[in-house]
Design a protein around this motif. Structure first.
Motif, PDB file in Angstrom:
ATOM      1  N   TYR A   1       0.816  -1.219   0.000  1.00 16.65           N
ATOM      2  CA  TYR A   1       0.000   0.000   0.000  1.00 16.65           C
ATOM      3  C   TYR A   1       0.848   1.266   0.000  1.00 16.65           C
ATOM      4  O   TYR A   1       0.461   2.267  -0.592  1.00 16.65           O
ATOM      5  CB  TYR A   1      -0.959  -0.018   1.194  1.00 16.65           C
ATOM      6  CG  TYR A   1      -2.072  -1.006   0.979  1.00 16.65           C
ATOM      7  CD1 TYR A   1      -3.137  -0.716   0.134  1.00 16.65           C
ATOM      8  CD2 TYR A   1      -2.035  -2.257   1.578  1.00 16.65           C
ATOM      9  CE1 TYR A   1      -4.148  -1.634  -0.089  1.00 16.65           C
ATOM     10  CE2 TYR A   1      -3.036  -3.185   1.367  1.00 16.65           C
ATOM     11  CZ  TYR A   1      -4.099  -2.869   0.523  1.00 16.65           C
ATOM     12  OH  TYR A   1      -5.085  -3.782   0.296  1.00 16.65           O
ATOM     13  N   HIS A   2       1.997   1.221   0.629  1.00 12.43           N
ATOM     14  CA  HIS A   2       2.889   2.396   0.676  1.00 12.43           C
ATOM     15  C   HIS A   2       3.421   2.710  -0.718  1.00 12.43           C
ATOM     16  O   HIS A   2       3.488   3.875  -1.129  1.00 12.43           O
ATOM     17  CB  HIS A   2       4.027   2.108   1.651  1.00 12.43           C
ATOM     18  CG  HIS A   2       4.867   3.287   1.985  1.00 12.43           C
ATOM     19  ND1 HIS A   2       5.853   3.225   2.931  1.00 12.43           N
ATOM     20  CD2 HIS A   2       4.905   4.569   1.534  1.00 12.43           C
ATOM     21  CE1 HIS A   2       6.443   4.391   3.038  1.00 12.43           C
ATOM     22  NE2 HIS A   2       5.890   5.222   2.201  1.00 12.43           N
ATOM     23  N   LEU A   3       3.810   1.667  -1.453  1.00 13.43           N
ATOM     24  CA  LEU A   3       4.434   1.857  -2.762  1.00 13.43           C
ATOM     25  C   LEU A   3       3.463   1.697  -3.929  1.00 13.43           C
ATOM     26  O   LEU A   3       3.838   1.918  -5.083  1.00 13.43           O
ATOM     27  CB  LEU A   3       5.603   0.875  -2.920  1.00 13.43           C
ATOM     28  CG  LEU A   3       6.688   0.967  -1.848  1.00 13.43           C
ATOM     29  CD1 LEU A   3       7.720  -0.141  -2.035  1.00 13.43           C
ATOM     30  CD2 LEU A   3       7.342   2.345  -1.859  1.00 13.43           C
ATOM     31  N   GLY A   4       2.236   1.250  -3.647  1.00  8.11           N
ATOM     32  CA  GLY A   4       1.260   1.044  -4.718  1.00  8.11           C
ATOM     33  C   GLY A   4       1.612  -0.135  -5.602  1.00  8.11           C
ATOM     34  O   GLY A   4       1.501  -0.053  -6.818  1.00  8.11           O
ATOM     35  N   LEU A   5       2.027  -1.224  -5.008  1.00  3.23           N
ATOM     36  CA  LEU A   5       2.407  -2.421  -5.768  1.00  3.23           C
ATOM     37  C   LEU A   5       1.188  -3.325  -5.938  1.00  3.23           C
ATOM     38  O   LEU A   5       0.803  -4.055  -5.034  1.00  3.23           O
ATOM     39  CB  LEU A   5       3.531  -3.182  -5.047  1.00  3.23           C
ATOM     40  CG  LEU A   5       4.805  -2.383  -4.800  1.00  3.23           C
ATOM     41  CD1 LEU A   5       5.776  -3.168  -3.944  1.00  3.23           C
ATOM     42  CD2 LEU A   5       5.445  -2.004  -6.124  1.00  3.23           C
ATOM     43  N   GLY A   6       0.545  -3.225  -7.100  1.00  4.75           N
ATOM     44  CA  GLY A   6      -0.630  -4.041  -7.389  1.00  4.75           C
ATOM     45  C   GLY A   6      -1.906  -3.507  -6.760  1.00  4.75           C
ATOM     46  O   GLY A   6      -2.969  -4.081  -6.934  1.00  4.75           O
ATOM     47  N   VAL A   7      -1.802  -2.423  -6.020  1.00  9.53           N
ATOM     48  CA  VAL A   7      -2.956  -1.750  -5.403  1.00  9.53           C
ATOM     49  C   VAL A   7      -2.705  -0.251  -5.477  1.00  9.53           C
ATOM     50  O   VAL A   7      -1.560   0.183  -5.617  1.00  9.53           O
ATOM     51  CB  VAL A   7      -3.153  -2.174  -3.916  1.00  9.53           C
ATOM     52  CG1 VAL A   7      -3.526  -3.633  -3.795  1.00  9.53           C
ATOM     53  CG2 VAL A   7      -1.917  -1.867  -3.091  1.00  9.53           C
ATOM     54  N   PRO A   8      -3.773   0.534  -5.381  1.00  9.99           N
ATOM     55  CA  PRO A   8      -3.531   1.984  -5.327  1.00  9.99           C
ATOM     56  C   PRO A   8      -2.760   2.355  -4.057  1.00  9.99           C
ATOM     57  O   PRO A   8      -2.906   1.705  -3.022  1.00  9.99           O
ATOM     58  CB  PRO A   8      -4.944   2.584  -5.287  1.00  9.99           C
ATOM     59  CG  PRO A   8      -5.855   1.496  -5.775  1.00  9.99           C
ATOM     60  CD  PRO A   8      -5.192   0.198  -5.410  1.00  9.99           C
ATOM     61  N   VAL A   9      -1.940   3.385  -4.137  1.00  8.25           N
ATOM     62  CA  VAL A   9      -1.232   3.883  -2.950  1.00  8.25           C
ATOM     63  C   VAL A   9      -2.288   4.290  -1.924  1.00  8.25           C
ATOM     64  O   VAL A   9      -3.245   4.995  -2.239  1.00  8.25           O
ATOM     65  CB  VAL A   9      -0.328   5.085  -3.302  1.00  8.25           C
ATOM     66  CG1 VAL A   9       0.212   5.740  -2.038  1.00  8.25           C
ATOM     67  CG2 VAL A   9       0.813   4.648  -4.201  1.00  8.25           C
ATOM     68  N   ASP A  10      -2.103   3.800  -0.705  1.00  5.19           N
ATOM     69  CA  ASP A  10      -3.012   4.127   0.395  1.00  5.19           C
ATOM     70  C   ASP A  10      -2.156   4.191   1.653  1.00  5.19           C
ATOM     71  O   ASP A  10      -1.894   3.181   2.299  1.00  5.19           O
ATOM     72  CB  ASP A  10      -4.117   3.074   0.520  1.00  5.19           C
ATOM     73  CG  ASP A  10      -5.145   3.407   1.591  1.00  5.19           C
ATOM     74  OD1 ASP A  10      -4.825   4.158   2.539  1.00  5.19           O
ATOM     75  OD2 ASP A  10      -6.271   2.886   1.492  1.00  5.19           O
ATOM     76  N   LYS A  11      -1.711   5.396   1.982  1.00  5.84           N
ATOM     77  CA  LYS A  11      -0.767   5.564   3.094  1.00  5.84           C
ATOM     78  C   LYS A  11      -1.399   5.232   4.439  1.00  5.84           C
ATOM     79  O   LYS A  11      -0.711   4.755   5.344  1.00  5.84           O
ATOM     80  CB  LYS A  11      -0.180   6.968   3.082  1.00  5.84           C
ATOM     81  CG  LYS A  11       0.712   7.193   1.874  1.00  5.84           C
ATOM     82  CD  LYS A  11       1.293   8.569   1.834  1.00  5.84           C
ATOM     83  CE  LYS A  11       2.143   8.730   0.586  1.00  5.84           C
ATOM     84  NZ  LYS A  11       2.698  10.063   0.469  1.00  5.84           N
ATOM     85  N   THR A  12      -2.677   5.445   4.575  1.00  5.15           N
ATOM     86  CA  THR A  12      -3.346   5.095   5.833  1.00  5.15           C
ATOM     87  C   THR A  12      -3.348   3.583   6.021  1.00  5.15           C
ATOM     88  O   THR A  12      -3.025   3.077   7.103  1.00  5.15           O
ATOM     89  CB  THR A  12      -4.788   5.654   5.855  1.00  5.15           C
ATOM     90  OG1 THR A  12      -4.733   7.077   5.694  1.00  5.15           O
ATOM     91  CG2 THR A  12      -5.499   5.305   7.138  1.00  5.15           C
ATOM     92  N   GLU A  13      -3.707   2.858   4.974  1.00  7.16           N
ATOM     93  CA  GLU A  13      -3.703   1.383   5.039  1.00  7.16           C
ATOM     94  C   GLU A  13      -2.283   0.870   5.261  1.00  7.16           C
ATOM     95  O   GLU A  13      -2.052  -0.048   6.052  1.00  7.16           O
ATOM     96  CB  GLU A  13      -4.294   0.792   3.745  1.00  7.16           C
ATOM     97  CG  GLU A  13      -4.456  -0.710   3.763  1.00  7.16           C
ATOM     98  CD  GLU A  13      -5.611  -1.214   4.610  1.00  7.16           C
ATOM     99  OE1 GLU A  13      -5.706  -2.443   4.773  1.00  7.16           O
ATOM    100  OE2 GLU A  13      -6.413  -0.415   5.118  1.00  7.16           O
ATOM    101  N   ALA A  14      -1.318   1.479   4.569  1.00  4.07           N
ATOM    102  CA  ALA A  14       0.083   1.080   4.748  1.00  4.07           C
ATOM    103  C   ALA A  14       0.506   1.264   6.197  1.00  4.07           C
ATOM    104  O   ALA A  14       1.099   0.361   6.804  1.00  4.07           O
ATOM    105  CB  ALA A  14       0.986   1.907   3.830  1.00  4.07           C
TER     106      ALA A  14
END
Length: 191
Positions: free
Chosen positions: A127-140
């Motif tokens: 989630y931090h880097l958006g690898l295969g998912v949209p970047v989501d810093k809260t989830e990361a």
């Protein structure tokens, strides 16, 4: 050794471990691999996992990550947390299998849900880097928080991400971590 000789898969794996690490016996890699293989042949999740590690380490004369992944899939079918995590890492890097962030994330989530801190940290990276998912810093950050509660290996990414989050995002990440924490099953693997 007596139990191992009587087809006790757990004892076989334990004996293999002792032989590999010199615990109370002389280190004997060939004999260790033989007992791991016997344990794995009986379907023991630890034996399957450890035999896979032997293939990644090249203990059989050559490195064979594809064979390691095959063995880890068998152990993962029994919910073995480290096998699940190793499959995630294999798909993440394309080691023994084609690189696929989607499959890496699926295996990683299964491992994280068994309370495996390395998998939790890797979920944060997705989630931090958006690898295969949209970047989501809260989830990361939520995943990094959970991993950080179990291990300090995520300290650097957590600290770096914290600098990027607003106080509201930090609060949302803590709340999300609590939701994730409650969903973790702590399910032991099955043999």
């Amino acid at each position: 050794q007596t139990k191992a000789a009587k087809n006790d898969a757990y004892a076989m794996n334990a004996l293999a471990w002792r032989l590999a690490h010199g615990e109370g016996v002389a280190i004997d890699g060939a004999e260790s691999r033989r007992w791991y293989a016997r344990s794995a042949a009986l379907g023991n999740a630890e034996g399957l996992y450890n035999l896979g590690v032997s293939h990644v380490n090249g203990d059989f004369g050559k490195i064979d990550p594809a064979e390691a992944c095959r063995l880890w899939r068998q152990a993962a079918a029994k919910n073995h947390y480290a096998a699940l995590c190793n499959l995630a890492i294999s798909y993440y890097h394309g080691n023994g299998v084609p690189q696929d962030y989607g499959l890496a994330r699926e295996w990683c989530l299964r491992s994280a849900n068994t309370d495996e801190p390395m998998a939790m940290g890797l979920m944060g990276q997705f989630y931090h880097l958006g690898l295969g998912v949209p970047v989501d810093k809260t989830e990361a950050m939520a995943w990094y928080v959970l991993a950080g509660e179990k291990s300090d290996q995520t300290a650097v990414p957590m600290m770096n991400l914290l600098r990027e989050l607003t106080p509201a995002q930090q609060s949302a990440a803590r709340a999300r971590a609590e939701v994730l924490r409650r969903s973790i099953k702590h399910t032991p693997y099955l043999d």
